[in-house]
Scaffold this motif. Structure first.
Motif, short mmCIF file in Angstrom:
data_model
loop_
_atom_site.label_atom_id
_atom_site.label_comp_id
_atom_site.label_asym_id
_atom_site.label_seq_id
_atom_site.Cartn_x
_atom_site.Cartn_y
_atom_site.Cartn_z
N GLN A 114 40.12 28.65 30.91
CA GLN A 114 39.52 29.19 29.68
C GLN A 114 40.10 30.57 29.43
OE1 GLN A 114 35.27 29.51 29.81
NE2 GLN A 114 35.06 29.82 27.61
N ASN A 115 40.47 30.84 28.18
CA ASN A 115 41.02 32.13 27.82
C ASN A 115 39.97 33.23 27.95
OD1 ASN A 115 43.69 31.32 27.17
ND2 ASN A 115 42.97 30.52 25.20
N ALA A 116 40.42 34.45 27.80
CA ALA A 116 39.54 35.60 27.99
C ALA A 116 38.43 35.60 26.95
CB ALA A 116 40.35 36.89 27.90
N ASN A 117 37.21 35.95 27.41
CA ASN A 117 36.08 36.08 26.50
C ASN A 117 35.99 37.49 25.97
OD1 ASN A 117 35.16 37.53 28.68
ND2 ASN A 117 33.63 36.00 29.33
N ALA A 118 34.85 37.83 25.39
CA ALA A 118 34.70 39.16 24.80
C ALA A 118 34.77 40.27 25.83
CB ALA A 118 33.38 39.23 24.02
N ASP A 119 34.40 39.95 27.09
CA ASP A 119 34.43 40.95 28.16
C ASP A 119 35.77 40.96 28.89
OD1 ASP A 119 31.80 41.63 27.60
OD2 ASP A 119 31.02 40.10 28.95
N GLY A 120 36.71 40.13 28.49
CA GLY A 120 38.01 40.09 29.15
C GLY A 120 38.06 39.23 30.38
N ALA A 121 37.00 38.42 30.65
CA ALA A 121 36.97 37.55 31.83
C ALA A 121 37.70 36.24 31.52
CB ALA A 121 35.54 37.27 32.25
N ILE A 122 38.48 35.75 32.52
CA ILE A 122 39.28 34.54 32.37
C ILE A 122 38.91 33.58 33.49
CG2 ILE A 122 41.64 33.64 32.16
CD1 ILE A 122 42.57 36.45 31.55
N ARG A 123 38.88 32.30 33.16
CA ARG A 123 38.57 31.28 34.16
C ARG A 123 39.85 30.57 34.58
NH1 ARG A 123 34.10 27.24 32.40
NH2 ARG A 123 34.48 26.55 34.55
N PHE A 124 40.02 30.44 35.90
CA PHE A 124 41.16 29.72 36.47
C PHE A 124 40.64 28.56 37.30
CE2 PHE A 124 43.05 33.87 35.68
CZ PHE A 124 44.29 33.53 35.15
N GLN A 125 41.43 27.48 37.36
CA GLN A 125 41.03 26.27 38.08
C GLN A 125 41.92 26.08 39.30
OE1 GLN A 125 41.79 22.40 36.22
NE2 GLN A 125 39.69 21.81 36.67
N CYS A 126 41.29 25.61 40.37
CA CYS A 126 42.03 25.29 41.59
C CYS A 126 43.05 24.19 41.28
CB CYS A 126 41.05 24.82 42.67
SG CYS A 126 41.86 24.17 44.15
N PRO A 127 44.26 24.29 41.81
CA PRO A 127 45.27 23.27 41.50
C PRO A 127 44.94 21.89 42.06
CG PRO A 127 46.09 24.81 43.15
CD PRO A 127 44.81 25.37 42.63
N ALA A 128 43.99 21.80 43.01
CA ALA A 128 43.60 20.50 43.54
C ALA A 128 42.42 19.90 42.80
CB ALA A 128 43.26 20.61 45.02
N ALA A 129 41.83 20.62 41.84
CA ALA A 129 40.66 20.15 41.11
C ALA A 129 41.10 19.50 39.80
CB ALA A 129 39.70 21.30 40.85
N GLY A 130 40.12 18.87 39.16
CA GLY A 130 40.38 18.26 37.86
C GLY A 130 40.85 16.82 37.97
N THR A 131 41.03 16.23 36.81
CA THR A 131 41.46 14.83 36.76
C THR A 131 42.96 14.66 36.99
OG1 THR A 131 41.71 15.02 34.36
CG2 THR A 131 39.58 14.23 35.19
N SER A 132 43.72 15.72 36.85
CA SER A 132 45.17 15.66 37.06
C SER A 132 45.59 16.80 37.98
CB SER A 132 45.92 15.73 35.73
OG SER A 132 45.56 14.67 34.88
N PRO A 133 45.24 16.74 39.25
CA PRO A 133 45.60 17.82 40.17
C PRO A 133 47.12 17.87 40.37
CG PRO A 133 44.69 15.99 41.39
CD PRO A 133 44.51 15.65 39.94
N SER A 134 47.60 19.07 40.64
CA SER A 134 49.04 19.24 40.87
C SER A 134 49.40 19.16 42.35
CB SER A 134 49.51 20.58 40.30
OG SER A 134 48.79 21.65 40.90
N LEU A 135 48.39 19.10 43.24
CA LEU A 135 48.62 18.93 44.67
C LEU A 135 47.40 18.30 45.30
CD1 LEU A 135 46.81 21.46 45.95
CD2 LEU A 135 48.82 22.79 45.37
#
Length: 597
Positions: free
Chosen positions: A397-418
């Motif tokens: 998720q891109n930065a919100n009004a406070d400048g916080a950004i969300r990053f996802q673990c590369p092993a998570a999600g429906t299409s993990p990269s490792l």
């Protein structure tokens, strides 16, 4: 005694006489009214004269020569000779303008008699005093620029250019507003005619040396006292890769650039200018050039800068640039490459957050490499950079009004990269059901988990309560201050990846190209003899006029190469222009005559 006769000189033929070099004549060619009218329209449309008149206020005594006429004549002088000197500008105003142009500028239609030295001297003094009124009006710390002051006195005057006094701040802001309005006027014209329709918002920012004609500080031999320069706020500009420093100012330039993936053509224009003491307020000056671009409706994409901006504190450059909507593409020094820090357990590697279990061989691939190895990466380094990609955290998720950004673990999600045994154990994800794979389909083969890298956690592995936050959760939220001072290293592209190379190198080439054109044969910003007036205000105004005329030249040259001779301007992305502005703008076709040789 020799009796040989001296050898006779060759006969003086007509052809020999015609090929002899002739000294340049003192008489200057007549300036076409179209050129004078063009730059008068540019100055009027910039809107700086109301700012100057409001600051000047009512004055007693004779009105004197109009400041507007002096500025127009300076731009005409830059257009024809490349020099922003008052002597050349006055000579053009006195002897090279038509009666109609002089009358339109508020000058005497006849001009001073050329055979009357007293009348010429009086007119010259009026011209100089008009420019002096402008510099006095905007000067924060006015002093006698013809005398070299003791260094301690000069330091007190120079402090007015960086203190917090409200009156000083107002004058500094007014001077910068005048510079910005001048530089952006050709840009507004270009956007209003659709010439910048292909501009996607990528900008390059850099500082270039602007030397002055004044001598640097020196020690007086008789008394040993340190004597300051007449340019009290100037300093030594050290350029990367240059062997010798230059004494003067630093000009921060923001350039409209393009990456390799951008199609179409648009003029490469200077979008912002700030003149300041070398190596002072580098990040703040860059932000000053970026803020006015939002008022023109330009998109925001990548801001590409060199290593001088990477060293700035996050609050001075990186964070304000992101708040304006720009993504960053950065380069690093030798001791800044490789693993730079961590946040919530994720490693910060060359500006990108990565899995904490990334193999050391990949994490330290750039550690200790010199600039030559980075500029021309070997096949081994390219393979290591490519192997890093599956371990990088993905933007959730891109930065919100406070400048916080969300990053996802590369092993998570429906299409993990490792694949990660630690992630499967913590989140109770069992083995997936086997599915048929068409081995002839490269896309299906690459998407299968067996083809993805597998993380190797230590044995025995840490307990669940001892694991970093990135391993306990699917995603992490990176706050504006979570990285601390290391946030200045974070960028939005994987370092040395093909996308980074296509963005960084292309924009840097555009930036250096503009610097080269500004210091070329026709217009030379690097020659102090083209800007002889002393003082911070005078140098700022003259540099702004040089960049403004250069923008006008760049736009005119681009139109000559990109549009057919009788082609009309495109109507795409046209700004709404009032009737009053339309009357002041020059005609849209290529009707302006070329410069007089």
């Amino acid at each position: 005694m020799s009796t040989a006769k001296p050898r006779a000189w060759p006969p003086r033929t007509t052809r020999a006489r015609t090929t002899r070099p002739r000294p340049p004549t003192k008489q200057t060619a007549q300036i076409p009214d179209a050129v004078t009218s063009h730059y008068t329209c540019l100055l009027d449309d910039s809107g700086i004269m109301p700012l100057i008149d409001d600051e000047l206020g009512p004055r007693s005594g004779p009105a004197g020569m109009p400041i507007r006429a002096v500025l127009v004549c300076l731009m005409v002088s830059i257009h024809h000779s490349g020099k922003a000197t008052l002597a050349d500008a006055w000579r053009l105003a006195a002897f090279c303008l038509s009666a109609a142009s002089r009358e339109h500028l508020g000058l005497d239609a006849d001009g001073p008699p050329a055979d009357d030295p007293h009348a010429c001297l009086a007119d010259n003094r009026c011209f100089y005093r008009a420019f002096d009124r402008l510099t006095t009006l905007l000067d924060v710390a006015r002093h006698d620029r013809r005398t070299r002051l003791p260094q301690h006195q000069a330091d007190l005057l120079a402090a007015a250019w960086q203190d917090d006094d409200p009156g000083h701040i107002r004058k500094r802001d007014l001077l910068q507003d005048i510079v910005t309005a001048l530089v952006l006027t050709p840009v507004r014209w270009s956007k209003g005619r659709g010439h910048l329709a292909g501009f996607r918002g990528d900008v390059g920012i850099d500082t270039t040396a602007t030397p002055v004609f004044a001598r640097p500080p020196r020690t007086r031999r008789s008394t040993g006292e340190l004597i300051a320069s007449t340019e009290i706020t100037a300093g030594w500009h050290h350029s990367a890769g240059a062997g010798q420093a230059e004494y003067g100012y630093s000009a921060t330039l923001t350039v409209a650039a393009r990456t390799r993936s951008v199609l179409g053509s648009f003029p490469q224009l200077a979008l912002g200018l700030v003149l300041d003491t070398p190596h002072k307020r580098i990040g703040a000056n860059a932000i000053t050039t970026l803020k006015p671009l939002s008022t023109l409706g330009f998109p925001t994409a990548f801001a590409v800068v060199d290593r001088a901006y990477t060293d700035q504190q996050p609050a001075h450059f990186a964070q304000p640039a992101r708040e304006l909507g720009y993504r960053l593409a950065l380069d690093y020094k030798v001791d800044q490459r490789g693993v730079q820090g961590s946040a919530h357990g994720a490693l910060l590697i060359d500006g990108s957050l990565a899995c904490p279990l990334m193999p050391d061989r990949l994490a330290t691939a750039t550690t200790g490499l010199d600039d030559a190895a980075i500029r021309r990466p070997s096949e081994e380094l390219t393979a290591l950079i490519t192997a890093r990609e599956p371990y990088l955290l993905r933007l959730k998720q891109n930065a919100n009004a406070d400048g916080a950004i969300r990053f996802q673990c590369p092993a998570a999600g429906t299409s993990p990269s490792l694949t990660c045994p630690r992630f499967d154990r913590l989140h109770q994800r069992g083995p997936l059901r086997p599915a048929a794979v068409d081995l002839t389909d490269a896309r299906q083969r690459a998407a299968h988990l067996a083809a993805k890298p597998r993380v190797l956690p230590p044995q025995p592995d840490l307990k669940a309560g001892e694991l970093p936050k990135i391993c306990r959760q699917h995603t992490i939220t990176l706050g504006k201050d979570d990285l601390g001072h290391l946030d200045k290293f974070r960028q939005d592209l994987a370092y040395l990846s093909p996308t980074w190379i296509g963005t960084y190198k292309s924009v840097r080439a555009n930036t250096e190209g503009i610097n080269g054109r500004l210091k070329g044969h026709d217009l030379d910003l690097g020659n102090p003899k083209n800007r002889l007036a002393h003082g911070r205000v005078a140098q700022t105004i003259l540099v702004a006029l040089l960049v403004t005329v250069a923008n006008d030249h760049f736009l005119d040259q681009w139109r000559h190469t990109q549009q057919p001779p009788d082609g009309a301007d495109t109507s795409a992305d046209v700004l709404e222009i009032t009737a009053e502005q339309a009357d002041r703008m020059p005609p849209p076709n290529r009707s302006r005559p070329p410069p007089i040789p």
